[in-house]
Scaffold this active site. Sequence first.
Site, short mmCIF file in Angstrom:
data_model
loop_
_atom_site.label_atom_id
_atom_site.label_comp_id
_atom_site.label_asym_id
_atom_site.label_seq_id
_atom_site.Cartn_x
_atom_site.Cartn_y
_atom_site.Cartn_z
N THR A 12 0.85 -1.19 0.00
CA THR A 12 0.00 0.00 0.00
C THR A 12 0.88 1.24 0.00
O THR A 12 1.99 1.23 0.54
CB THR A 12 -0.95 0.02 1.21
OG1 THR A 12 -0.20 0.13 2.43
CG2 THR A 12 -1.80 -1.23 1.24
N GLY A 14 2.24 2.50 -2.69
CA GLY A 14 3.38 2.01 -3.46
C GLY A 14 3.71 2.83 -4.69
O GLY A 14 4.37 2.31 -5.60
N THR A 15 3.31 4.09 -4.74
CA THR A 15 3.54 4.87 -5.96
C THR A 15 4.76 5.78 -5.89
O THR A 15 5.23 6.24 -6.92
CB THR A 15 2.31 5.73 -6.28
OG1 THR A 15 2.05 6.62 -5.17
CG2 THR A 15 1.08 4.86 -6.51
N GLY A 19 7.55 2.97 -0.63
CA GLY A 19 6.60 2.00 -1.17
C GLY A 19 6.94 1.60 -2.58
O GLY A 19 6.92 0.41 -2.93
N SER A 137 8.21 4.99 12.03
CA SER A 137 9.18 6.06 11.81
C SER A 137 10.00 6.23 13.09
O SER A 137 9.53 5.90 14.18
CB SER A 137 8.45 7.38 11.48
OG SER A 137 9.32 8.50 11.59
N TYR A 150 1.67 13.52 13.92
CA TYR A 150 2.38 12.54 13.09
C TYR A 150 3.18 11.58 13.97
O TYR A 150 3.12 10.36 13.79
CB TYR A 150 3.31 13.25 12.12
CG TYR A 150 4.24 12.32 11.38
CD1 TYR A 150 3.76 11.47 10.38
CD2 TYR A 150 5.60 12.27 11.68
CE1 TYR A 150 4.61 10.60 9.71
CE2 TYR A 150 6.46 11.41 11.02
CZ TYR A 150 5.96 10.57 10.03
OH TYR A 150 6.80 9.70 9.38
#
Length: 249
Positions: A12, A14-15, A19, A137, A150
């Site tokens: 997911t 993944g563009t 990813g 992260s 975040y």
Amino acid sequence: MGRFTGKTVVVTGGTTGIGLASAKAFAAEGAQVFVTGRRRAELDAAVEQMGGQATGVQGDVSKPDDVDHLYRTIADRGLEIDVLFANAGIAKSCPLESLTVDHIDEMLAINIRGTALTVQKALPLLKDGAAIVVTSSINGSRGAVGSSVYNATKAAVRSFGRTWAGELVGRGIRVNTVSPGPIDTPGLATLAPTPDLAADFHKQRGQAVPMRRSGRPEEVAAVVLFLASDESSYMTGAEIFVDGGAIQI
């Protein structure tokens, strides 16, 4: 090469960035990869880079219907999932005094709800013995100023990884977490105070880590593939930092 030949992998988000690098690495090692992204143009471009090894499924992981559509696409082909890389997420800075309900809701929806839906709805298709990798992260382990929401979402994702590892161990499904530091991706720039300061912010983040540089998406992808492979067969509930030593040194 060929560690994932004959395997079905879902990535997911993944563009771009981590990813995309991971999806390309899985495809290069023989996997049939299903890639998701919210924007059609970027999704088509990513799939084209992987040739016949990838299928793009447009959708937003924070929307249950979109996640259902992803898994229905896989099920309709008679496939089960060997590897799930729940990577989709967003990074936006906002100091405490400027927090808005919209900012909080967006971060929680994509980073927390989206990750939870991605894994929960995959369960019927996940093979026993499958591998799940989630993206947290280094900010989930420290109080990075100006990014409180975040940071909190990434701490939640790390907690998901621990808890789900315990819940799924009976099926032999391993769940591990990769936690990048500053990586040269479009997402890193979104943490800059303003777009004009993105280049300086990126440089400063890289210089602040012990290795004195930002990482490359491919360096994180290598760890993702390790956690997804049999090479990490005795690992579950673990977190690996890919951060140039930022947390440890």
